[in-house]
Scaffold this motif. Structure first.
Motif, PDB file in Angstrom:
ATOM      1  N   PHE A   6      45.271  47.786  52.223  1.00 36.81           N
ATOM      2  CA  PHE A   6      46.118  48.508  51.270  1.00 36.81           C
ATOM      3  C   PHE A   6      45.310  48.572  49.982  1.00 36.81           C
ATOM      4  CE2 PHE A   6      50.894  49.249  50.702  1.00 36.81           C
ATOM      5  CZ  PHE A   6      50.715  50.112  49.632  1.00 36.81           C
ATOM      6  N   LEU A   7      44.871  49.770  49.604  1.00 38.32           N
ATOM      7  CA  LEU A   7      44.033  49.943  48.424  1.00 38.32           C
ATOM      8  C   LEU A   7      44.909  50.182  47.202  1.00 38.32           C
ATOM      9  CD1 LEU A   7      41.233  52.249  49.897  1.00 38.32           C
ATOM     10  CD2 LEU A   7      41.488  49.758  50.052  1.00 38.32           C
ATOM     11  N   LEU A   8      44.734  49.363  46.177  1.00 38.80           N
ATOM     12  CA  LEU A   8      45.573  49.417  44.985  1.00 38.80           C
ATOM     13  C   LEU A   8      44.712  49.268  43.734  1.00 38.80           C
ATOM     14  CD1 LEU A   8      48.046  47.134  46.717  1.00 38.80           C
ATOM     15  CD2 LEU A   8      48.918  49.128  45.524  1.00 38.80           C
ATOM     16  N   GLU A   9      45.272  49.670  42.597  1.00 38.41           N
ATOM     17  CA  GLU A   9      44.544  49.574  41.338  1.00 38.41           C
ATOM     18  C   GLU A   9      44.776  48.238  40.635  1.00 38.41           C
ATOM     19  OE1 GLU A   9      45.497  52.973  38.976  1.00 38.41           O
ATOM     20  OE2 GLU A   9      44.280  54.331  40.200  1.00 38.41           O
ATOM     21  N   GLY A  10      45.404  47.310  41.305  1.00 39.61           N
ATOM     22  CA  GLY A  10      45.622  45.976  40.764  1.00 39.61           C
ATOM     23  C   GLY A  10      45.024  44.928  41.676  1.00 39.61           C
ATOM     24  N   VAL A  11      45.092  43.686  41.238  1.00 39.07           N
ATOM     25  CA  VAL A  11      44.544  42.560  41.999  1.00 39.07           C
ATOM     26  C   VAL A  11      45.659  41.562  42.265  1.00 39.07           C
ATOM     27  CG1 VAL A  11      42.912  40.631  41.966  1.00 39.07           C
ATOM     28  CG2 VAL A  11      42.253  42.844  40.986  1.00 39.07           C
ATOM     29  N   LEU A  12      45.785  41.153  43.510  1.00 36.82           N
ATOM     30  CA  LEU A  12      46.731  40.108  43.883  1.00 36.82           C
ATOM     31  C   LEU A  12      45.954  38.819  44.083  1.00 36.82           C
ATOM     32  CD1 LEU A  12      49.794  39.691  44.643  1.00 36.82           C
ATOM     33  CD2 LEU A  12      49.028  39.781  47.024  1.00 36.82           C
ATOM     34  N   VAL A  44      43.315  45.188  48.456  1.00 38.14           N
ATOM     35  CA  VAL A  44      41.964  45.385  47.918  1.00 38.14           C
ATOM     36  C   VAL A  44      42.028  46.252  46.668  1.00 38.14           C
ATOM     37  CG1 VAL A  44      39.672  46.351  48.388  1.00 38.14           C
ATOM     38  CG2 VAL A  44      40.911  45.167  50.202  1.00 38.14           C
ATOM     39  N   LEU A  45      41.331  45.827  45.631  1.00 44.03           N
ATOM     40  CA  LEU A  45      41.239  46.611  44.406  1.00 44.03           C
ATOM     41  C   LEU A  45      40.415  47.869  44.656  1.00 44.03           C
ATOM     42  CD1 LEU A  45      41.439  47.097  41.327  1.00 44.03           C
ATOM     43  CD2 LEU A  45      39.431  45.607  41.073  1.00 44.03           C
ATOM     44  N   ALA A  46      40.970  49.017  44.263  1.00 48.23           N
ATOM     45  CA  ALA A  46      40.262  50.289  44.386  1.00 48.23           C
ATOM     46  C   ALA A  46      40.481  51.084  43.108  1.00 48.23           C
ATOM     47  CB  ALA A  46      40.763  51.071  45.599  1.00 48.23           C
ATOM     48  N   ASP A  47      39.398  51.623  42.562  1.00 54.24           N
ATOM     49  CA  ASP A  47      39.492  52.434  41.346  1.00 54.24           C
ATOM     50  C   ASP A  47      38.405  53.502  41.383  1.00 54.24           C
ATOM     51  OD1 ASP A  47      37.157  51.015  40.787  1.00 54.24           O
ATOM     52  OD2 ASP A  47      38.123  49.666  39.359  1.00 54.24           O
ATOM     53  N   PHE A  51      36.125  50.773  46.182  1.00 60.64           N
ATOM     54  CA  PHE A  51      36.911  49.566  46.417  1.00 60.64           C
ATOM     55  C   PHE A  51      35.991  48.366  46.594  1.00 60.64           C
ATOM     56  CE2 PHE A  51      36.561  51.422  50.684  1.00 60.64           C
ATOM     57  CZ  PHE A  51      36.189  50.331  51.452  1.00 60.64           C
ATOM     58  N   ARG A  52      36.542  47.196  46.252  1.00 58.96           N
ATOM     59  CA  ARG A  52      35.749  45.971  46.198  1.00 58.96           C
ATOM     60  C   ARG A  52      35.592  45.349  47.578  1.00 58.96           C
ATOM     61  NH1 ARG A  52      36.307  48.460  42.201  1.00 58.96           N
ATOM     62  NH2 ARG A  52      36.228  47.695  40.054  1.00 58.96           N
ATOM     63  N   ASP A  53      34.571  44.525  47.701  1.00 65.96           N
ATOM     64  CA  ASP A  53      34.305  43.857  48.970  1.00 65.96           C
ATOM     65  C   ASP A  53      35.207  42.647  49.195  1.00 65.96           C
ATOM     66  OD1 ASP A  53      32.275  45.651  49.559  1.00 65.96           O
ATOM     67  OD2 ASP A  53      30.695  44.384  48.708  1.00 65.96           O
ATOM     68  N   VAL A  54      35.724  42.074  48.105  1.00 69.81           N
ATOM     69  CA  VAL A  54      36.570  40.883  48.218  1.00 69.81           C
ATOM     70  C   VAL A  54      38.010  41.251  47.885  1.00 69.81           C
ATOM     71  CG1 VAL A  54      37.041  38.563  47.339  1.00 69.81           C
ATOM     72  CG2 VAL A  54      34.678  39.319  47.662  1.00 69.81           C
ATOM     73  N   GLY A  55      38.908  40.922  48.809  1.00 71.10           N
ATOM     74  CA  GLY A  55      40.324  41.173  48.616  1.00 71.10           C
ATOM     75  C   GLY A  55      41.128  39.936  48.926  1.00 71.10           C
ATOM     76  N   CYS A  56      42.444  40.104  49.008  1.00 68.76           N
ATOM     77  CA  CYS A  56      43.336  38.979  49.249  1.00 68.76           C
ATOM     78  C   CYS A  56      44.205  39.263  50.478  1.00 68.76           C
ATOM     79  CB  CYS A  56      44.224  38.756  48.031  1.00 68.76           C
ATOM     80  SG  CYS A  56      45.253  37.276  48.104  1.00 68.76           S
ATOM     81  N   PRO A  81      41.557  34.597  49.980  1.00 70.30           N
ATOM     82  CA  PRO A  81      40.557  35.643  49.754  1.00 70.30           C
ATOM     83  C   PRO A  81      39.784  35.934  51.051  1.00 70.30           C
ATOM     84  CG  PRO A  81      40.383  33.881  48.115  1.00 70.30           C
ATOM     85  CD  PRO A  81      41.270  33.383  49.206  1.00 70.30           C
ATOM     86  N   PHE A  82      39.307  37.151  51.147  1.00 69.89           N
ATOM     87  CA  PHE A  82      38.461  37.531  52.280  1.00 69.89           C
ATOM     88  C   PHE A  82      37.373  38.478  51.792  1.00 69.89           C
ATOM     89  CE2 PHE A  82      41.714  40.842  52.149  1.00 69.89           C
ATOM     90  CZ  PHE A  82      40.957  41.999  52.251  1.00 69.89           C
ATOM     91  N   ARG A  83      36.345  38.619  52.611  1.00 68.57           N
ATOM     92  CA  ARG A  83      35.282  39.566  52.322  1.00 68.57           C
ATOM     93  C   ARG A  83      35.243  40.629  53.412  1.00 68.57           C
ATOM     94  NH1 ARG A  83      31.239  39.410  48.993  1.00 68.57           N
ATOM     95  NH2 ARG A  83      31.529  37.165  48.633  1.00 68.57           N
TER      96      ARG A  83
END
Length: 202
Positions: A6-12, A44-47, A51-56, A81-83
């Motif tokens: 799930f790509l979002l503009e925030g970080v969990l 995952v943070l996406a802007d 999108f970033r390699d590390v998410g939650c 966290p995951f990569r």
């Protein structure tokens, strides 16, 4: 392990619980499967930079509201966290092979633990809101504190990517210090406004 993303503009952050509004059909499908099968998904943070390699890794812990048009409001909780190792295909939503990432085993410095909890308590007191105090002995104290306050997306992503609890907690102390200062200034401004701009003589 494969996760739907799930790509979002925030970080969990791990331990954080937030409401999530799901309206795009592809994400309604993803969250629907999580609800039906008990699966987790990857936040995952996406802007504009991608999108970033590390998410939650994220669990859906409840449905708050279902709308007639198919939209959902769900409660989610950050887990680990995951990569992202590689993207996979075949679904309407992004999927990826991911790998859990472990911390280096460090713990926060005692002075940072004490300072972080002191600052957090001062923020709660100024705000006049009730909030449970995290356990000082928690191995994820940095995440538990950062999850309870607002901070910039970039700073939150840095915390998520860090594999050192010691480094994270030192960073969280700085974030809390800045937040406490800002809260105090806002409270002073409110007090002045209530007194028509008068201040007590020195």
């Amino acid at each position: 392990m494969q996760l739907g993303l799930f790509l979002l503009e925030g970080v969990l952050l791990p331990t954080e619980q937030v409401p999530l509004h799901v309206f795009e059909p592809r994400y309604r499908e993803l969250i629907g499967e999580c609800l039906d099968q008990g699966n987790e998904f990857g936040w995952v943070l996406a802007d504009d930079d991608g999108f970033r390699d590390v998410g939650c890794r994220t669990a859906v812990i409840g449905t708050l509201e279902e709308f007639d048009d198919g939209r959902l409001l769900v409660a989610v909780e950050g887990r680990e966290p995951f990569r992202v190792e590689r993207l996979t295909s075949g679904r309407e939503f992004y999927t990826a092979e991911v790998e859990s990432v472990a911390d280096d085993g460090s713990v926060g410095k005692p002075e940072d633990v004490a300072r972080a909890l002191e600052l957090f308590k001062s923020i709660v007191d100024i705000g006049g809101e009730e909030s449970d105090m995290p356990d000082a002995a928690s191995p994820m104290l940095s995440y538990e504190l950062a999850a309870r306050i607002e901070s910039e997306v970039g700073a939150r992503q840095e915390l998520l990517e860090s594999r050192s609890e010691r480094d994270r907690l030192a960073r969280v102390v700085a974030i809390l210090d800045e937040a406490a200062t800002q809260f105090a200034r806002e409270q002073e401004a409110r007090d002045r406004a209530a007194g028509n701009g008068r201040v007590s003589p020195r």
